[in-house]
Design a protein around this motif. Sequence first.
Motif, PDB file in Angstrom:
ATOM      1  N   PRO A 268       0.832  -1.207   0.000  1.00 18.45           N
ATOM      2  CA  PRO A 268       0.000   0.000   0.000  1.00 18.45           C
ATOM      3  C   PRO A 268       0.869   1.260   0.000  1.00 18.45           C
ATOM      4  CG  PRO A 268       0.023  -1.039   2.177  1.00 18.45           C
ATOM      5  CD  PRO A 268       0.734  -1.967   1.255  1.00 18.45           C
ATOM      6  N   MET A 269       0.528   2.189  -0.864  1.00 15.14           N
ATOM      7  CA  MET A 269       1.293   3.452  -0.908  1.00 15.14           C
ATOM      8  C   MET A 269       0.359   4.626  -1.130  1.00 15.14           C
ATOM      9  SD  MET A 269       4.706   2.332  -2.991  1.00 15.14           S
ATOM     10  CE  MET A 269       3.829   1.376  -4.213  1.00 15.14           C
ATOM     11  N   GLY A 270       0.585   5.666  -0.331  1.00 11.85           N
ATOM     12  CA  GLY A 270      -0.216   6.878  -0.453  1.00 11.85           C
ATOM     13  C   GLY A 270       0.258   7.724  -1.621  1.00 11.85           C
TER      14      GLY A 270
ATOM     15  N   SER B 294      -4.216   2.287  -0.149  1.00 14.66           N
ATOM     16  CA  SER B 294      -3.889   3.043   1.067  1.00 14.66           C
ATOM     17  C   SER B 294      -5.017   3.965   1.518  1.00 14.66           C
ATOM     18  CB  SER B 294      -2.632   3.878   0.798  1.00 14.66           C
ATOM     19  OG  SER B 294      -2.435   4.838   1.803  1.00 14.66           O
TER      20      SER B 294
ATOM     21  N   GLN C  25      -5.898  -0.757   3.100  1.00 15.91           N
ATOM     22  CA  GLN C  25      -4.927  -0.470   4.164  1.00 15.91           C
ATOM     23  C   GLN C  25      -5.447   0.650   5.045  1.00 15.91           C
ATOM     24  OE1 GLN C  25      -2.654   2.575   4.035  1.00 15.91           O
ATOM     25  NE2 GLN C  25      -2.166   2.108   6.164  1.00 15.91           N
TER      26      GLN C  25
ATOM     27  N   TYR D  88      -4.993   3.410   8.088  1.00 13.09           N
ATOM     28  CA  TYR D  88      -4.244   4.213   9.059  1.00 13.09           C
ATOM     29  C   TYR D  88      -5.260   4.763  10.020  1.00 13.09           C
ATOM     30  CZ  TYR D  88       0.339   4.870   6.746  1.00 13.09           C
ATOM     31  OH  TYR D  88       1.585   4.708   6.221  1.00 13.09           O
TER      32      TYR D  88
ATOM     33  N   THR E 166      -1.919  -0.807   9.370  1.00 10.09           N
ATOM     34  CA  THR E 166      -0.510  -0.413   9.498  1.00 10.09           C
ATOM     35  C   THR E 166      -0.262   0.174  10.880  1.00 10.09           C
ATOM     36  OG1 THR E 166      -0.349  -0.010   7.130  1.00 10.09           O
ATOM     37  CG2 THR E 166       1.306   1.047   8.513  1.00 10.09           C
TER      38      THR E 166
ATOM     39  N   LYS F 206       0.471  -4.728   9.649  1.00  9.58           N
ATOM     40  CA  LYS F 206       1.682  -4.391   8.867  1.00  9.58           C
ATOM     41  C   LYS F 206       2.633  -3.499   9.658  1.00  9.58           C
ATOM     42  CE  LYS F 206       3.039  -2.004   4.573  1.00  9.58           C
ATOM     43  NZ  LYS F 206       3.512  -0.671   4.903  1.00  9.58           N
TER      44      LYS F 206
ATOM     45  N   HIS G 205       8.546  -0.518   6.601  1.00 10.59           N
ATOM     46  CA  HIS G 205       7.984   0.611   5.853  1.00 10.59           C
ATOM     47  C   HIS G 205       9.026   1.125   4.845  1.00 10.59           C
ATOM     48  CE1 HIS G 205       4.222   3.061   6.670  1.00 10.59           C
ATOM     49  NE2 HIS G 205       4.775   3.790   5.720  1.00 10.59           N
ATOM     50  N   GLY G 206       9.838   0.187   4.343  1.00 16.06           N
ATOM     51  CA  GLY G 206      10.896   0.586   3.409  1.00 16.06           C
ATOM     52  C   GLY G 206      11.910   1.525   4.049  1.00 16.06           C
TER      53      GLY G 206
ATOM     54  N   ASP H  68       7.577  -7.166   3.115  1.00 19.03           N
ATOM     55  CA  ASP H  68       8.064  -6.139   2.177  1.00 19.03           C
ATOM     56  C   ASP H  68       9.212  -5.384   2.812  1.00 19.03           C
ATOM     57  OD1 ASP H  68       7.335  -3.749   3.545  1.00 19.03           O
ATOM     58  OD2 ASP H  68       5.544  -3.424   2.343  1.00 19.03           O
TER      59      ASP H  68
ATOM     60  N   GLY I 222      12.724  -3.389   0.721  1.00 18.63           N
ATOM     61  CA  GLY I 222      14.029  -3.592   0.097  1.00 18.63           C
ATOM     62  C   GLY I 222      14.077  -4.586  -1.045  1.00 18.63           C
TER      63      GLY I 222
ATOM     64  N   ARG J  83      14.052  -5.644  -4.652  1.00 24.82           N
ATOM     65  CA  ARG J  83      14.289  -4.925  -5.907  1.00 24.82           C
ATOM     66  C   ARG J  83      14.382  -5.839  -7.120  1.00 24.82           C
ATOM     67  NH1 ARG J  83      12.623  -1.885  -3.114  1.00 24.82           N
ATOM     68  NH2 ARG J  83      13.309   0.163  -2.426  1.00 24.82           N
TER      69      ARG J  83
ATOM     70  N   GLY K 280       7.192  -2.050  -2.967  1.00 25.67           N
ATOM     71  CA  GLY K 280       6.642  -0.700  -2.939  1.00 25.67           C
ATOM     72  C   GLY K 280       7.239   0.172  -4.026  1.00 25.67           C
ATOM     73  N   ARG K 281       8.339   0.856  -3.687  1.00 19.74           N
ATOM     74  CA  ARG K 281       8.908   1.866  -4.581  1.00 19.74           C
ATOM     75  C   ARG K 281       9.150   1.414  -6.022  1.00 19.74           C
ATOM     76  NH1 ARG K 281      11.823   2.247   0.173  1.00 19.74           N
ATOM     77  NH2 ARG K 281      11.808   4.221   1.321  1.00 19.74           N
TER      78      ARG K 281
HETATM   79  C1  LIG Z   1       5.672   6.761  -1.540  1.00 22.74           C
HETATM   80  C2  LIG Z   1       5.331   5.766  -0.487  1.00 22.74           C
HETATM   81  C3  LIG Z   1       4.121   5.866   0.187  1.00 22.74           C
HETATM   82  C4  LIG Z   1       3.781   4.933   1.162  1.00 22.74           C
HETATM   83  N1  LIG Z   1       2.560   5.013   1.762  1.00 22.74           N
HETATM   84  C5  LIG Z   1       2.168   4.039   2.617  1.00 22.74           C
HETATM   85  C6  LIG Z   1       0.846   4.027   3.129  1.00 22.74           C
HETATM   86  O1  LIG Z   1       0.040   4.892   2.828  1.00 22.74           O
HETATM   87  N2  LIG Z   1       0.516   3.011   3.980  1.00 22.74           N
HETATM   88  C7  LIG Z   1       1.396   2.019   4.330  1.00 22.74           C
HETATM   89  O2  LIG Z   1       1.048   1.125   5.098  1.00 22.74           O
HETATM   90  N3  LIG Z   1       2.651   2.012   3.838  1.00 22.74           N
HETATM   91  C8  LIG Z   1       3.052   2.978   2.979  1.00 22.74           C
HETATM   92  N4  LIG Z   1       4.302   2.931   2.429  1.00 22.74           N
HETATM   93  C9  LIG Z   1       5.198   1.797   2.758  1.00 22.74           C
HETATM   94  C10 LIG Z   1       4.985   0.639   1.785  1.00 22.74           C
HETATM   95  O3  LIG Z   1       3.752   0.015   1.997  1.00 22.74           O
HETATM   96  C11 LIG Z   1       6.066  -0.439   1.940  1.00 22.74           C
HETATM   97  O4  LIG Z   1       6.098  -0.881   3.272  1.00 22.74           O
HETATM   98  C12 LIG Z   1       7.466  -0.020   1.518  1.00 22.74           C
HETATM   99  O5  LIG Z   1       7.435   0.816   0.389  1.00 22.74           O
HETATM  100  C13 LIG Z   1       8.260  -1.280   1.205  1.00 22.74           C
HETATM  101  O6  LIG Z   1       9.573  -0.995   0.931  1.00 22.74           O
HETATM  102  P1  LIG Z   1      10.171  -0.875  -0.565  1.00 22.74           P
HETATM  103  O7  LIG Z   1       9.716   0.460  -1.078  1.00 22.74           O
HETATM  104  O8  LIG Z   1      11.638  -0.942  -0.307  1.00 22.74           O
HETATM  105  O9  LIG Z   1       9.636  -2.033  -1.374  1.00 22.74           O
HETATM  106  C14 LIG Z   1       4.677   3.881   1.476  1.00 22.74           C
HETATM  107  C15 LIG Z   1       5.884   3.778   0.783  1.00 22.74           C
HETATM  108  C16 LIG Z   1       6.205   4.696  -0.184  1.00 22.74           C
HETATM  109  C17 LIG Z   1       7.510   4.545  -0.922  1.00 22.74           C
END
Ligand SMILES: Cc1cc2nc3c(=O)[nH]c(=O)nc-3n(C[C@H](O)[C@H](O)[C@H](O)COP(=O)(O)O)c2cc1C
Length: 371
Positions: free
Chosen positions: A81-83, A110, A131, A133, A159, A246, A270-271, A301, A303, A305, A324-325
């Motif tokens: 999930p990503m915002g 998200s 997801q 928050y 999360t 998460k 959370h990356g 999740d 790291g 790639r 994610g990224r």
């Molecule tokens: C731009 C961005 C926005 C994110 N937003 C959320 C979010 O809204 N909710 C959440 O649980 N995690 C969020 N995350 C974390 C991701 O769900 C995930 O845990 C993380 O990107 C994994 O690492 P990776 O980018 O190395 O794969 C976000 C990550 C990024 C890069």
Amino acid sequence: MISGSGIHATEDARRLAEKRLPWMVFDYIDGAAGEGLGDQLNQQAIREMRLHTRVLVDVENRSLKKSILGHDCNLPFGISPMGMCNLSAPGADAMLARLAKKHRIPHGASTAASTSLEDIAKQAEGNAWFQLYFGGDESVTDSLLNRAEAAGYEVLIFTVDVPEVGRRPRELRHGFKMPFKIGPSQFIDFALHPRWSIGSLLAGAPALANFVGVDSAFDRTRSRAGVDWDFLDRVRQRWKGKLVVKGVLHPDDALKLVSHGVDAVMVSSHGGRQLESVQPAIHALGRIRDAVGEDFPLIYDSGIRSGEDVCKAYAMGADFVMLGRPFLFAMAAGGERGLNQLSDIIAEEVSIALAQMGLTDINQLDKTVLV
Ligand SMILES: Cc1cc2nc3c(=O)[nH]c(=O)nc-3n(C[C@H](O)[C@H](O)[C@H](O)COP(=O)(O)O)c2cc1C
């Protein structure tokens, strides 16, 4: 073979994204807590793991299919999930939803998404997981859960690793804020990236779509420090579907979550976006697997790639893996075509790695492949 667009690996997508996105947006996506060491170590720890190769095994037919929480997936990785994904490219949330539908893989929608949870659910056709928050007000949580249920979501990802939003200096240096505040330096930033600026202007500036046109508001930087085990219990009671928690890195927390009735734990840092000094999440995965035993569902999740990275997470005990990224880089680099290409590349990398390890099925991966 996959060709065209200049994307041959995640790093190509990242390099192209860096060129094409305004600095402010690239730093929001690529950034992490502090100066980014937690994020770098996530990747480095996985990269340093070595795999055994085996020879003279018939590996002509290989399966990448995985099943998680009753969901049969055609690829062994899903979308974290990503915002505010639409910052990477106009329509990015919809592209991710279509990718999820095409391969039947989970797509984390998200709370802070730039497309409403209803629209994502429609486009992902049963493959989206909502997801949550906590936004500081339980009535808002309740209304989000009601909406998620009505939209047909069956899995909730709650999360819990954001009691406070991590300090991410790269975001601050370029003035990233939602909604955008456009001062002179942002103006220059946008002017120097006209392709993104014009595209995003035509599509309308991305917003926190789950809170547009409703009474409640959401502040992504608001403290969630009051969230505790009692709150989790209320969410567990309230949500009838599957519940994934998460952002877990400590084995004791994982064990406690099992006893509080969650259906799966998502091991994630959370990356590296929350705490620079955090341990590499892949190390936590091994410890948590040892603590919870063989059968409890763990999703991973942070790291990942490449396809080889995906295999390593499975070898460490994950039941499912998410990225994610890399997906945001791919869409910034090449839109939907870039996204599909990167997903195909990672799948091909997984398949090739299996062949090298003498395996024919992703479900055969376990600790014995690790040197
Ligand atoms: C731009 C961005 C926005 C994110 N937003 C959320 C979010 O809204 N909710 C959440 O649980 N995690 C969020 N995350 C974390 C991701 O769900 C995930 O845990 C993380 O990107 C994994 O690492 P990776 O980018 O190395 O794969 C976000 C990550 C990024 C890069």
